[in-house]
Every structure is written in structure tokens, then in C-alpha cells.
Design an enzyme around this catalytic site. Structure first.
Site, PDB file in Angstrom:
ATOM      1  N   ASN A   7      31.290  46.324  64.142  1.00  0.00           N
ATOM      2  CA  ASN A   7      29.985  46.983  64.114  1.00  0.00           C
ATOM      3  C   ASN A   7      29.369  46.803  65.507  1.00  0.00           C
ATOM      4  O   ASN A   7      28.758  45.774  65.801  1.00  0.00           O
ATOM      5  CB  ASN A   7      29.104  46.337  63.033  1.00  0.00           C
ATOM      6  CG  ASN A   7      27.738  47.002  62.923  1.00  0.00           C
ATOM      7  OD1 ASN A   7      27.398  47.866  63.740  1.00  0.00           O
ATOM      8  ND2 ASN A   7      26.960  46.575  61.941  1.00  0.00           N
ATOM      9  N   ARG A  95      32.000  50.767  62.023  1.00  0.00           N
ATOM     10  CA  ARG A  95      30.763  51.332  61.492  1.00  0.00           C
ATOM     11  C   ARG A  95      30.255  52.363  62.501  1.00  0.00           C
ATOM     12  O   ARG A  95      30.163  52.065  63.702  1.00  0.00           O
ATOM     13  CB  ARG A  95      29.724  50.237  61.319  1.00  0.00           C
ATOM     14  CG  ARG A  95      28.403  50.804  60.885  1.00  0.00           C
ATOM     15  CD  ARG A  95      27.294  49.809  61.021  1.00  0.00           C
ATOM     16  NE  ARG A  95      26.048  50.423  60.590  1.00  0.00           N
ATOM     17  CZ  ARG A  95      24.871  50.110  61.091  1.00  0.00           C
ATOM     18  NH1 ARG A  95      24.776  49.200  62.030  1.00  0.00           N
ATOM     19  NH2 ARG A  95      23.782  50.686  60.652  1.00  0.00           N
ATOM     20  N   HIS A 184      21.997  53.609  56.104  1.00  0.00           N
ATOM     21  CA  HIS A 184      22.393  52.515  55.210  1.00  0.00           C
ATOM     22  C   HIS A 184      23.349  52.997  54.107  1.00  0.00           C
ATOM     23  O   HIS A 184      23.460  52.361  53.056  1.00  0.00           O
ATOM     24  CB  HIS A 184      21.177  51.876  54.500  1.00  0.00           C
ATOM     25  CG  HIS A 184      20.182  51.225  55.399  1.00  0.00           C
ATOM     26  ND1 HIS A 184      18.833  51.309  55.171  1.00  0.00           N
ATOM     27  CD2 HIS A 184      20.328  50.471  56.502  1.00  0.00           C
ATOM     28  CE1 HIS A 184      18.180  50.641  56.108  1.00  0.00           C
ATOM     29  NE2 HIS A 184      19.069  50.120  56.938  1.00  0.00           N
ATOM     30  N   ARG A 245       8.744  49.806  61.703  1.00  0.00           N
ATOM     31  CA  ARG A 245       8.749  51.283  61.633  1.00  0.00           C
ATOM     32  C   ARG A 245       7.736  51.773  60.604  1.00  0.00           C
ATOM     33  O   ARG A 245       7.611  51.192  59.518  1.00  0.00           O
ATOM     34  CB  ARG A 245      10.150  51.774  61.250  1.00  0.00           C
ATOM     35  CG  ARG A 245      11.122  51.722  62.398  1.00  0.00           C
ATOM     36  CD  ARG A 245      12.521  52.079  61.956  1.00  0.00           C
ATOM     37  NE  ARG A 245      13.398  50.916  61.951  1.00  0.00           N
ATOM     38  CZ  ARG A 245      14.615  50.882  61.428  1.00  0.00           C
ATOM     39  NH1 ARG A 245      15.124  51.943  60.863  1.00  0.00           N
ATOM     40  NH2 ARG A 245      15.330  49.780  61.479  1.00  0.00           N
ATOM     41  N   GLU A 388      28.421  45.251  53.588  1.00  0.00           N
ATOM     42  CA  GLU A 388      28.825  46.459  54.306  1.00  0.00           C
ATOM     43  C   GLU A 388      30.209  46.311  54.932  1.00  0.00           C
ATOM     44  O   GLU A 388      30.972  47.268  54.991  1.00  0.00           O
ATOM     45  CB  GLU A 388      27.766  46.799  55.378  1.00  0.00           C
ATOM     46  CG  GLU A 388      26.493  47.337  54.739  1.00  0.00           C
ATOM     47  CD  GLU A 388      25.298  47.367  55.679  1.00  0.00           C
ATOM     48  OE1 GLU A 388      24.696  46.298  55.884  1.00  0.00           O
ATOM     49  OE2 GLU A 388      24.973  48.437  56.201  1.00  0.00           O
TER      50      GLU A 388
END
Ligand code: AMP
Length: 402
Positions: A7, A95, A184, A245, A388
Site C-alpha cells: 500500500n 492497493r 474504502h 474533512r 484490507e
């Protein structure tokens, strides 16, 4: 097969080597602050019962090549390694944050695939170029080992047009590919599949709302195993309130700020991504710090928590209607797994959805999949730790076996 999961971020690289015979982790770690004066390299092998299993180095890591070099050297290191030769690695799973609407599944990486990932880069300018670098480094340092790209957006590609199109001139989608992509996806897919297994059902037989609450936060409505809507948009700025955010906001605010505060588009974008969300309301973006401040009686921290859970509750209601019938709600990621207060605020008084929280079962950090609703609750609430890396490794194996 042994799968190395990479990743690669703009200045970091997370990795994990998995033995897919039994899906066990052989080694894992992280290289941080790539390109800065002092970087950090961490390597851990499993089982990690002895202190010797961990290596930590603070040193200059000039680029991703050096980071990948560290990973490859460590996994075959005479003392700390878990393999003898890199040819024992059967595949590398990468990823990739943005696959646009080109990629509908994970794919084996070849030159045309690399070109398309590069072409899509304007939609993920910080991430996609770093992923390409990760792939190129893997090709160089593990020659002959196949690389597979696993996109964060693929799980959301099943959304119908009514969910993924914005109500703006359609030519903007056709010309510039402006639409909802979501993010995601690997995490949402993993927990949606796990909850089906845990409920002894097939994914195609249940409807689930997955709630990924970490640094970034997103939700997905998963109908019969397929994503039909998700809260993030063309970029990961949309939807829920997050650490820094804003999530959803009236787009007219942007024009208003430009006109009345003379902010540039870049300044507004930075403000919405880095200075908003929980941080914008109470000055803090880590949930643990926010709880500590709220416990001291700080009103802005309490308000931030209330706004955070209120937004999630609104999406729960919306997605329950989108799905028509609901079997389970699943919480995952840093906040979803560890924050019992947030979960209890989100699931309070949800008789209208058939969800009844069991306060005892909900208590504390949850490190293994667990039901947190009462036995009588019509819709089950779950906490399922996301994984993940395992999902990327599973997808990688599936692509190569196809
Ligand atoms: P992630 O992006 O999944 O690693 O999640 C990171 C976020 O999880 C952090 O920003 C924290 O706010 C949150 N988090 C981690 N541990 C806890 C905890 N024990 N209680 C509340 N929030 C937590």
C-alpha cells in the site's frame, strides 16, 4: 501461495506478506516519511512472541525504491526473514485508490493497465502516481513476480446511474468522468462478506449497511452482496463528517467563500480537506482526544461528537430506505472498532430501523467480530475489524487463478 501486499502512499509504504494457504500473516510493517531528512522503517515478523521479531530503524529513506528495497531485504533477511528467496513470493497485490469507471474488477498489471492508472491520476493526484511507483519498484526488485492492482473503487462500481451521477450537466460525466466513485471499497467489501459468513448467510441473501469510521469515514448500502450506494463521491471529501474533512456541504458555500473571503479554489479545497470536520468544530481530529476534552466538559468537543454521529444516523436512515429491507449494520476501522461512545450515540433510539443496541455488548474496544445489538434486535448491529490487506491478498489470488 505467498502474497506480498503493498500500500504505497505519497510518502509512506505499508506492506504485509501473507501465506494464503491459511491466510496467516508472515511479516508486516511500514516505511514512513519517505523523502524527508529522517524516515522510519518498521518490520515485524510473525509469530511475534519474542522481542527479536521486530526491527525499527530511523534513517533517511530517499525514495520509494529505497523503501521497497528495505521490504525485500527484510523478508529474506538471514536473521529476521520469513522466506529464503524472493521467488517464493507468488504475487504482489497493490492497493490502488482510484480505478475510475474503467476498472470493474481487480486486474493483473501490465503496461496498458499502468497507462490507464496514470491516465486516471487527476482523480487521485496524491495516490495513483505513488501506486504506480510501487508497482515499478516491485517489478524491478521482484522480477518475474506478477503484480495485481486492487482498486478501492471497484466494489462501488455496481452502483446504478441514479446513485453515481451528479445532477449537473451530463456532458461533464461524459467528457471529464465526473461522478461518484466512492472509496474504502476493499474494507466495505471485506466486512460485507464477513458479516454474511458470520450470519451463516450468502452475501446475495442479505442487505447490509457498512460503516467505515477511521481517519476517513464512509458508508455503503450493500444489497444482496452488491454496493448500491456509498457516501464518498468523486473524491473522499464527500459524505460523512471526518477527522479533518467536511463531508457534505452546500456547494454554493465555495462560491460564497471565493467572493466574500477572496479565497482561491486551492485554499478552499485545503480548508475543506484539512481544516474542517471534527477539527473544524473543536480543534481536534483524533477521537480519543475529543472524548478526553468532552469529558472535561468542553462544549465544542461535545458538539463535534454530536454532529459526527448525527450525520451517520442520517445516512443510516437514507440507506435503510435505499435497501428496502435491512439485515445488519456493520461498524469497522479505528473509530468503528474502538469507540463504544460513538457507536452508542449513533445507534441510540433506532426503533424505527429495528436496531436495539445492547449497551453491555457494545462496551469497550472490540478486536474480534462481535454482535453489539440485543438478541431481540430485528436488525443486527456488528463490529467487524477490517482487514484490507487480507482482502487485497484474496483478490490477488483470485485474479491469478482466473
Ligand atoms: P484508522 O484510519 O482506521 O486507522 O482510524 C484512525 C482513527 O481511529 C483515529 O483518528 C482515532 O480517532 C480513532 N481511534 C483509534 N483508537 C481509538 C479509541 N480507542 N477510541 C476512539 N477512537 C479511536
Amino acid at each position: 501461495m505467498k502474497v506480498l501486499v503493498i500500500n504505497a502512499g505519497s510518502s509512506s509504504m505499508k506492506y504485509q506478506l501473507l501465506n494464503m494457504e491459511d491466510e496467516s500473516v508472515m511479516a508486516t510493517g511500514l516505511v514512513e516519511r519517505i523523502g524527508e531528512a529522517t524516515g522510519k522503517m518498521i518490520y515485524k515478523k510473525f509469530p511475534d512472541t519474542d522481542a527479536e521479531a521486530k526491527v525499527e530503524r530511523d534513517d533517511h529513506v530517499p525514495d520509494h525504491r529505497a523503501a521497497m528495497h528495505f521490504v525485500v531485504e527484510m523478508i529474506k533477511d538471514a536473521e529476521y526473514g520469513v522466506i529464503k528467496d524472493t521467488n517464493e513470493v507468488g504475487a504482489i497485490g497493490h492497493r490502488v485508490v482510484q480505478g475510475g469507471d474503467h476498472f470493474k474488477s481487480s486486474v493483473r498489471v501490465d503496461e496498458p493497465v499502468k497507462d490507464i492508472i496514470k491516465e486516471i491520476s487527476p482523480l487521485a493526484p496524491l495516490h495513483n502516481p505513488a501506486h504506480i511507483t510501487g508497482v515499478e519498484m516491485a517489478e524491478e526488485l521482484l522480477p518475474g513476480v506478477p503484480n495485481v492492482a486492487v482498486f478501492d473503487t471497484v466494489f462501488h462500481q455496481t452502483m446504478p446511474e441514479q446513485a453515481f451521477l451528479y445532477a449537473i450537466p451530463r456532458s461533464l460525466y461524459e467528457d471529464l468522468k465526473i461522478r461518484r466513485y466512492g472509496a474504502h471499497g476493499t474494507s466495505h467489501k471485506y466486512v460485507a462478506q464477513q458479516v454474511a459468513i458470520l450470519m451463516d448467510k450468502k452475501p446475495e441473501d442479505i442487505n447490509v449497511i457498512t460503516v467505515h469510521l477511521g481517519n476517513g469515514c464512509s458508508m455503503a448500502a450493500v444489497k444482496n452482496g452488491k454496493c448500491v450506494d456509498t457516501s464518498m463521491g468523486m473524491t473522499p471529501l464527500a459524505g460523512l463528517m471526518m477527522g479533518t474533512r467536511s463531508g457534505d456541504i452546500d456547494p454554493a458555500v465555495l462560491a460564497y467563500l471565493a467572493e466574500h473571503k477572496k479565497m482561491t479554489i486551492k485554499e478552499i479545497d485545503t480548508m475543506l480537506n484539512k481544516e474542517s470536520g471534527l477539527k473544524g468544530i473543536c480543534g481536534l481530529n483524533d477521537m480519543r482526544d475529543i472524548h478526553a476534552k468532552a469529558e472535561e466538559g468542553d462544549a465544542s468537543a461535545k458538539l463535534a461528537l454530536e454532529m459526527f454521529s448525527y450525520r451517520i444516523r442520517k445516512y443510516l436512515g437514507a440507506y435503510a430506505v435505499v435497501l428496502g429491507s435491512l439485515d445488519a449494520v456493520v461498524f469497522t476501522a479505528g473509530i468503528g472498532e474502538n469507540d463504544d461512545i460513538a457507536r452508542s450515540m449513533i445507534l441510540a433510539d433506532l426503533d424505527c430501523l429495528g436496531i436495539e443496541l445492547d449497551r453491555g455488548k457494545n462496551e469497550g474496544r472490540i478486536q474480534e467480530a462481535k454482535v453489539i445489538s440485543t438478541d431481540a434486535s430485528r436488525v443486527k448491529a456488528w463490529v467487524i475489524p477490517t482487514n484490507e490487506e487480507l482482502q487485497i491478498a484474496r483478490e490477488t489470488v483470485a485474479v491469478l487463478n482466473n
